[in-house]
Scaffold this motif. Structure first.
Motif, PDB file in Angstrom:
ATOM      1  N   MET A  44       5.474  10.000  14.569  1.00 42.14           N
ATOM      2  CA  MET A  44       4.163   9.716  13.984  1.00 42.14           C
ATOM      3  C   MET A  44       3.347   8.894  14.974  1.00 42.14           C
ATOM      4  N   GLY A  45       2.100   9.301  15.184  1.00 36.31           N
ATOM      5  CA  GLY A  45       1.250   8.625  16.154  1.00 36.31           C
ATOM      6  C   GLY A  45       0.460   7.498  15.538  1.00 36.31           C
ATOM      7  N   PRO A  46      -0.470   6.996  16.299  1.00 31.50           N
ATOM      8  CA  PRO A  46      -1.317   5.898  15.823  1.00 31.50           C
ATOM      9  C   PRO A  46      -2.134   6.314  14.597  1.00 31.50           C
ATOM     10  N   VAL A  47      -2.481   5.340  13.785  1.00 30.42           N
ATOM     11  CA  VAL A  47      -3.355   5.545  12.627  1.00 30.42           C
ATOM     12  C   VAL A  47      -4.787   5.289  13.095  1.00 30.42           C
ATOM     13  N   ILE A  48      -5.669   6.240  12.828  1.00 29.45           N
ATOM     14  CA  ILE A  48      -7.092   6.097  13.170  1.00 29.45           C
ATOM     15  C   ILE A  48      -7.858   6.015  11.865  1.00 29.45           C
ATOM     16  N   ARG A  49      -8.664   4.962  11.733  1.00 33.57           N
ATOM     17  CA  ARG A  49      -9.436   4.755  10.507  1.00 33.57           C
ATOM     18  C   ARG A  49     -10.746   4.051  10.855  1.00 33.57           C
ATOM     19  N   PRO A  50     -11.725   4.084   9.925  1.00 29.01           N
ATOM     20  CA  PRO A  50     -12.959   3.334  10.167  1.00 29.01           C
ATOM     21  C   PRO A  50     -12.680   1.832  10.256  1.00 29.01           C
ATOM     22  N   ALA A  51     -13.321   1.184  11.195  1.00 31.11           N
ATOM     23  CA  ALA A  51     -13.184  -0.262  11.345  1.00 31.11           C
ATOM     24  C   ALA A  51     -13.909  -0.968  10.213  1.00 31.11           C
ATOM     25  N   THR A  52     -13.400  -2.143   9.880  1.00 27.05           N
ATOM     26  CA  THR A  52     -14.009  -2.996   8.862  1.00 27.05           C
ATOM     27  C   THR A  52     -14.389  -4.321   9.528  1.00 27.05           C
ATOM     28  N   ALA A  58     -20.367   4.514  12.700  1.00 26.88           N
ATOM     29  CA  ALA A  58     -18.977   4.213  12.341  1.00 26.88           C
ATOM     30  C   ALA A  58     -18.262   3.880  13.637  1.00 26.88           C
ATOM     31  N   ILE A  59     -17.381   2.928  13.571  1.00 23.87           N
ATOM     32  CA  ILE A  59     -16.458   2.692  14.673  1.00 23.87           C
ATOM     33  C   ILE A  59     -15.083   3.027  14.126  1.00 23.87           C
ATOM     34  N   LEU A  60     -14.453   4.007  14.733  1.00 23.77           N
ATOM     35  CA  LEU A  60     -13.108   4.396  14.351  1.00 23.77           C
ATOM     36  C   LEU A  60     -12.148   3.624  15.241  1.00 23.77           C
ATOM     37  N   ILE A  61     -11.123   3.051  14.651  1.00 29.83           N
ATOM     38  CA  ILE A  61     -10.187   2.217  15.396  1.00 29.83           C
ATOM     39  C   ILE A  61      -8.778   2.770  15.214  1.00 29.83           C
TER      40      ILE A  61
END
Length: 174
Positions: free
Chosen positions: A1-9, A60-63
């Motif tokens: 499983m790779g990194p999790v990419i989600r919107p930054a908060t 959006a900044i995805l992190i």
């Protein structure tokens, strides 16, 4: 499983700021191939600019996280007329060449389609960054022939060591 990419908060801003600065500026950035340390001094961004982008519904900044460590990010913003703009693509220098940049670009394109209804993605790249431009071209981006000025007198974007300008790249994401 790779990194999790989600919107930054807003809670991600300290890690996000450290990540971006480490990828673009100073001696730490020289550990990766995407740095701008020879072209620009000063900051790449600041916490206030990141907070503004996160709060803006057209941005959006995805992190990307590996566990609880921020390892990459990308910014997507609505650019009008079915277009979105990609920027701030950052990968920790010690994590470059693992394919994360490609995954972040794909996530940005997915976000642009889903949230902006975009059919094209554009970006600006410093014109002298031949290796980076070539990387984006391998991802399907093309030079449009358009150039844009670099904000030479705005320290929020860095302190240029040489005259700089941007070229515009884009591609269909429909």
């Amino acid at each position: 499983m790779g990194p999790v990419i989600r919107p930054a908060t807003p809670a991600d801003i300290p890690a996000l700021h450290m990540l971006v600065e480490s990828a673009f500026r100073g001696d730490r950035a020289r550990g990766g191939w995407t740095h701008e340390a020879d072209l620009l001094g000063g900051q790449r961004t600041d916490p206030a600019a990141l907070a503004e982008a996160i709060a803006d519904p057209d941005h959006a900044i995805l992190i990307a996280f590996d566990g609880d460590v921020a390892i990459g990010c990308v910014e997507v913003k609505r650019a009008g007329s079915g277009r979105s703009a990609l920027g701030l693509l950052s990968v920790r220098p010690d994590r470059q060449a693992e394919g994360l940049g490609r995954r972040l670009v794909a996530a940005a394109e997915d976000h642009a389609r889903a949230h902006h209804g975009a059919t094209r993605m554009e970006m600006t790249v410093i014109a002298t960054r031949a290796e980076l431009i070539a990387w984006y071209e391998r991802q399907g981006y093309c030079r449009t022939g358009e150039t844009r000025p670099f904000p030479m007198d705005d320290p929020r974007f860095g302190l240029p060591r040489v005259p700089l300008s941007f070229i515009v790249l884009d591609r269909s994401i429909a």
